[in-house]
Write a protein that holds these residues in place. Sequence first.
Motif, PDB file in Angstrom:
ATOM      1  N   MET A  17       0.825  -1.205   0.000  1.00 57.48           N
ATOM      2  CA  MET A  17       0.000   0.000   0.000  1.00 57.48           C
ATOM      3  C   MET A  17       0.860   1.256   0.000  1.00 57.48           C
ATOM      4  O   MET A  17       0.533   2.255  -0.649  1.00 57.48           O
ATOM      5  CB  MET A  17      -0.929  -0.002   1.219  1.00 57.48           C
ATOM      6  CG  MET A  17      -2.031  -1.025   1.147  1.00 57.48           C
ATOM      7  SD  MET A  17      -3.115  -0.793  -0.252  1.00 57.48           S
ATOM      8  CE  MET A  17      -4.032   0.629   0.280  1.00 57.48           C
ATOM      9  N   GLY A  18       2.012   1.201   0.712  1.00 57.30           N
ATOM     10  CA  GLY A  18       2.919   2.342   0.692  1.00 57.30           C
ATOM     11  C   GLY A  18       3.497   2.601  -0.682  1.00 57.30           C
ATOM     12  O   GLY A  18       3.598   3.752  -1.120  1.00 57.30           O
ATOM     13  N   LEU A  19       3.832   1.514  -1.392  1.00 63.21           N
ATOM     14  CA  LEU A  19       4.331   1.672  -2.765  1.00 63.21           C
ATOM     15  C   LEU A  19       3.262   2.279  -3.665  1.00 63.21           C
ATOM     16  O   LEU A  19       3.550   3.152  -4.481  1.00 63.21           O
ATOM     17  CB  LEU A  19       4.763   0.310  -3.329  1.00 63.21           C
ATOM     18  CG  LEU A  19       6.175  -0.132  -3.000  1.00 63.21           C
ATOM     19  CD1 LEU A  19       6.431  -1.486  -3.628  1.00 63.21           C
ATOM     20  CD2 LEU A  19       7.148   0.875  -3.549  1.00 63.21           C
ATOM     21  N   VAL A  20       2.015   1.814  -3.491  1.00 65.13           N
ATOM     22  CA  VAL A  20       0.923   2.313  -4.330  1.00 65.13           C
ATOM     23  C   VAL A  20       0.687   3.788  -4.075  1.00 65.13           C
ATOM     24  O   VAL A  20       0.484   4.581  -4.995  1.00 65.13           O
ATOM     25  CB  VAL A  20      -0.352   1.488  -4.063  1.00 65.13           C
ATOM     26  CG1 VAL A  20      -1.567   2.203  -4.589  1.00 65.13           C
ATOM     27  CG2 VAL A  20      -0.235   0.161  -4.725  1.00 65.13           C
ATOM     28  N   ILE A  21       0.763   4.188  -2.796  1.00 64.64           N
ATOM     29  CA  ILE A  21       0.517   5.598  -2.504  1.00 64.64           C
ATOM     30  C   ILE A  21       1.716   6.452  -2.912  1.00 64.64           C
ATOM     31  O   ILE A  21       1.560   7.577  -3.386  1.00 64.64           O
ATOM     32  CB  ILE A  21       0.168   5.751  -1.014  1.00 64.64           C
ATOM     33  CG1 ILE A  21      -1.189   5.091  -0.757  1.00 64.64           C
ATOM     34  CG2 ILE A  21       0.068   7.200  -0.602  1.00 64.64           C
ATOM     35  CD1 ILE A  21      -1.542   5.016   0.679  1.00 64.64           C
ATOM     36  N   PHE A  39      -4.759  11.594  -9.797  1.00 65.63           N
ATOM     37  CA  PHE A  39      -5.805  10.770  -9.175  1.00 65.63           C
ATOM     38  C   PHE A  39      -6.064   9.482  -9.946  1.00 65.63           C
ATOM     39  O   PHE A  39      -6.132   8.396  -9.367  1.00 65.63           O
ATOM     40  CB  PHE A  39      -7.086  11.598  -9.085  1.00 65.63           C
ATOM     41  CG  PHE A  39      -8.226  10.875  -8.457  1.00 65.63           C
ATOM     42  CD1 PHE A  39      -8.247  10.640  -7.094  1.00 65.63           C
ATOM     43  CD2 PHE A  39      -9.270  10.418  -9.235  1.00 65.63           C
ATOM     44  CE1 PHE A  39      -9.298   9.977  -6.515  1.00 65.63           C
ATOM     45  CE2 PHE A  39     -10.326   9.755  -8.656  1.00 65.63           C
ATOM     46  CZ  PHE A  39     -10.336   9.528  -7.303  1.00 65.63           C
ATOM     47  N   VAL A  40      -6.163   9.598 -11.268  1.00 59.46           N
ATOM     48  CA  VAL A  40      -6.506   8.422 -12.078  1.00 59.46           C
ATOM     49  C   VAL A  40      -5.384   7.390 -12.053  1.00 59.46           C
ATOM     50  O   VAL A  40      -5.627   6.184 -11.983  1.00 59.46           O
ATOM     51  CB  VAL A  40      -6.839   8.875 -13.504  1.00 59.46           C
ATOM     52  CG1 VAL A  40      -7.088   7.700 -14.399  1.00 59.46           C
ATOM     53  CG2 VAL A  40      -8.048   9.746 -13.480  1.00 59.46           C
ATOM     54  N   GLY A  41      -4.136   7.861 -12.051  1.00 59.92           N
ATOM     55  CA  GLY A  41      -3.016   6.942 -11.953  1.00 59.92           C
ATOM     56  C   GLY A  41      -3.009   6.182 -10.641  1.00 59.92           C
ATOM     57  O   GLY A  41      -2.744   4.975 -10.616  1.00 59.92           O
ATOM     58  N   ARG A  42      -3.371   6.869  -9.558  1.00 60.55           N
ATOM     59  CA  ARG A  42      -3.417   6.188  -8.262  1.00 60.55           C
ATOM     60  C   ARG A  42      -4.532   5.141  -8.244  1.00 60.55           C
ATOM     61  O   ARG A  42      -4.353   4.032  -7.728  1.00 60.55           O
ATOM     62  CB  ARG A  42      -3.633   7.236  -7.182  1.00 60.55           C
ATOM     63  CG  ARG A  42      -3.096   6.831  -5.861  1.00 60.55           C
ATOM     64  CD  ARG A  42      -3.155   7.979  -4.905  1.00 60.55           C
ATOM     65  NE  ARG A  42      -2.443   9.154  -5.418  1.00 60.55           N
ATOM     66  CZ  ARG A  42      -2.471  10.323  -4.826  1.00 60.55           C
ATOM     67  NH1 ARG A  42      -3.158  10.470  -3.725  1.00 60.55           N
ATOM     68  NH2 ARG A  42      -1.809  11.342  -5.323  1.00 60.55           N
ATOM     69  N   VAL A  43      -5.677   5.477  -8.841  1.00 57.95           N
ATOM     70  CA  VAL A  43      -6.782   4.509  -8.928  1.00 57.95           C
ATOM     71  C   VAL A  43      -6.358   3.270  -9.709  1.00 57.95           C
ATOM     72  O   VAL A  43      -6.627   2.134  -9.306  1.00 57.95           O
ATOM     73  CB  VAL A  43      -8.007   5.186  -9.583  1.00 57.95           C
ATOM     74  CG1 VAL A  43      -9.050   4.166  -9.941  1.00 57.95           C
ATOM     75  CG2 VAL A  43      -8.598   6.206  -8.654  1.00 57.95           C
ATOM     76  N   ILE A  46      -4.091   1.034  -7.601  1.00 58.30           N
ATOM     77  CA  ILE A  46      -4.793   0.250  -6.573  1.00 58.30           C
ATOM     78  C   ILE A  46      -5.558  -0.904  -7.213  1.00 58.30           C
ATOM     79  O   ILE A  46      -5.587  -2.023  -6.687  1.00 58.30           O
ATOM     80  CB  ILE A  46      -5.718   1.173  -5.758  1.00 58.30           C
ATOM     81  CG1 ILE A  46      -4.872   2.156  -4.955  1.00 58.30           C
ATOM     82  CG2 ILE A  46      -6.564   0.386  -4.789  1.00 58.30           C
ATOM     83  CD1 ILE A  46      -5.675   3.171  -4.205  1.00 58.30           C
ATOM     84  N   LEU A  47      -6.133  -0.669  -8.414  1.00 57.14           N
ATOM     85  CA  LEU A  47      -6.823  -1.768  -9.101  1.00 57.14           C
ATOM     86  C   LEU A  47      -5.842  -2.843  -9.550  1.00 57.14           C
ATOM     87  O   LEU A  47      -6.176  -4.023  -9.551  1.00 57.14           O
ATOM     88  CB  LEU A  47      -7.611  -1.225 -10.291  1.00 57.14           C
ATOM     89  CG  LEU A  47      -8.944  -0.578  -9.918  1.00 57.14           C
ATOM     90  CD1 LEU A  47      -9.610  -0.013 -11.131  1.00 57.14           C
ATOM     91  CD2 LEU A  47      -9.839  -1.603  -9.278  1.00 57.14           C
ATOM     92  N   ILE A  48      -4.604  -2.436  -9.913  1.00 60.78           N
ATOM     93  CA  ILE A  48      -3.586  -3.434 -10.273  1.00 60.78           C
ATOM     94  C   ILE A  48      -3.207  -4.274  -9.055  1.00 60.78           C
ATOM     95  O   ILE A  48      -3.015  -5.495  -9.152  1.00 60.78           O
ATOM     96  CB  ILE A  48      -2.371  -2.734 -10.899  1.00 60.78           C
ATOM     97  CG1 ILE A  48      -2.698  -2.311 -12.321  1.00 60.78           C
ATOM     98  CG2 ILE A  48      -1.153  -3.645 -10.924  1.00 60.78           C
ATOM     99  CD1 ILE A  48      -1.626  -1.483 -12.961  1.00 60.78           C
ATOM    100  N   LEU A  49      -3.154  -3.639  -7.864  1.00 60.20           N
ATOM    101  CA  LEU A  49      -2.872  -4.386  -6.631  1.00 60.20           C
ATOM    102  C   LEU A  49      -3.963  -5.424  -6.355  1.00 60.20           C
ATOM    103  O   LEU A  49      -3.670  -6.593  -6.057  1.00 60.20           O
ATOM    104  CB  LEU A  49      -2.751  -3.404  -5.467  1.00 60.20           C
ATOM    105  CG  LEU A  49      -2.617  -4.019  -4.087  1.00 60.20           C
ATOM    106  CD1 LEU A  49      -1.322  -4.791  -4.000  1.00 60.20           C
ATOM    107  CD2 LEU A  49      -2.655  -2.947  -3.033  1.00 60.20           C
ATOM    108  N   ALA A  83     -14.394   1.899 -16.655  1.00 61.26           N
ATOM    109  CA  ALA A  83     -15.135   3.125 -16.318  1.00 61.26           C
ATOM    110  C   ALA A  83     -14.183   4.247 -15.918  1.00 61.26           C
ATOM    111  O   ALA A  83     -14.350   5.396 -16.344  1.00 61.26           O
ATOM    112  CB  ALA A  83     -16.113   2.835 -15.185  1.00 61.26           C
ATOM    113  N   VAL A  84     -13.154   3.903 -15.133  1.00 62.56           N
ATOM    114  CA  VAL A  84     -12.195   4.930 -14.707  1.00 62.56           C
ATOM    115  C   VAL A  84     -11.399   5.458 -15.898  1.00 62.56           C
ATOM    116  O   VAL A  84     -11.155   6.671 -16.017  1.00 62.56           O
ATOM    117  CB  VAL A  84     -11.285   4.346 -13.615  1.00 62.56           C
ATOM    118  CG1 VAL A  84     -10.157   5.289 -13.303  1.00 62.56           C
ATOM    119  CG2 VAL A  84     -12.081   4.118 -12.368  1.00 62.56           C
TER     120      VAL A  84
END
Lengths: 123, 112
Positions: A17-21, A39-43, A46-49, A83-84
């Motif tokens: 989660m730290g890497l994702v953030i 924002f979209v890159g972070r979404v 998280i979906l890849i995780l 959708a994203v």
Amino acid sequence: MIFGRWILGTIVLLVLMGLVIALPFRSVFFENNPTHIGFVGRVVYILILASLMVLFRVTRGPTAADRIVAIDIFGILIVGLCAVLSIATGRSWYIDIGIAWGLQSFIGTLALSKYLEGKSFDD
Amino acid sequence: MIDNIGMFFIGVGLAFDVLGCLGLVRLPDVYNRLQSATKCVTLGTCSILFGVFLASGGFTETGVKALITIVFLVLTSPVSAHAISRGAHRSGIRLWEKSVVDSYAEDNEGEA
């Protein structure tokens, strides 16, 4: 030693989660790479995780039903990703890809569960 | 303003997605995994689509397609989950050894 396994899993999840953030703020850590994803890159990260967790269950599932459940959940995650991407690019035909993927995943899941049950398809 | 509300809905949906996939990895049985994953991921994806509907500005082309996808997911996801659990129970996959009750096996012994 189940307590050690709990501690190990918690550490692995916190690091992921730290890497994702931290990955969208890559320009903080590497000065010569000023890409700011937003924002979209972070979404998408998280979906890849979540998709990596699903693919772990696909590879390590003890029975066939686990793999079918994981494929179904993977299809629903793909619908959210489409959708994203549609809101990111401003083009509405990404949601069409999502609808078509969901329909194919639904029919495929029904056929695989009939096959798992051990009967013919016209029952 | 309405973009911020849509981003809030997308964030809530992402939290539900990640927790549902964590349950898919963590839980011990096929039926427990099915329950966790299907409920959480369906609600999370519907929340993401509703956030896309809000953030794209209401009843535009993208927003209407997102609403249609919400209806489609709510109709189809419980059907596929029921089919998977029925097939798994028919094909003889056993429950977890600490499970308490098995009502499907008590109701009918193999037929219907």
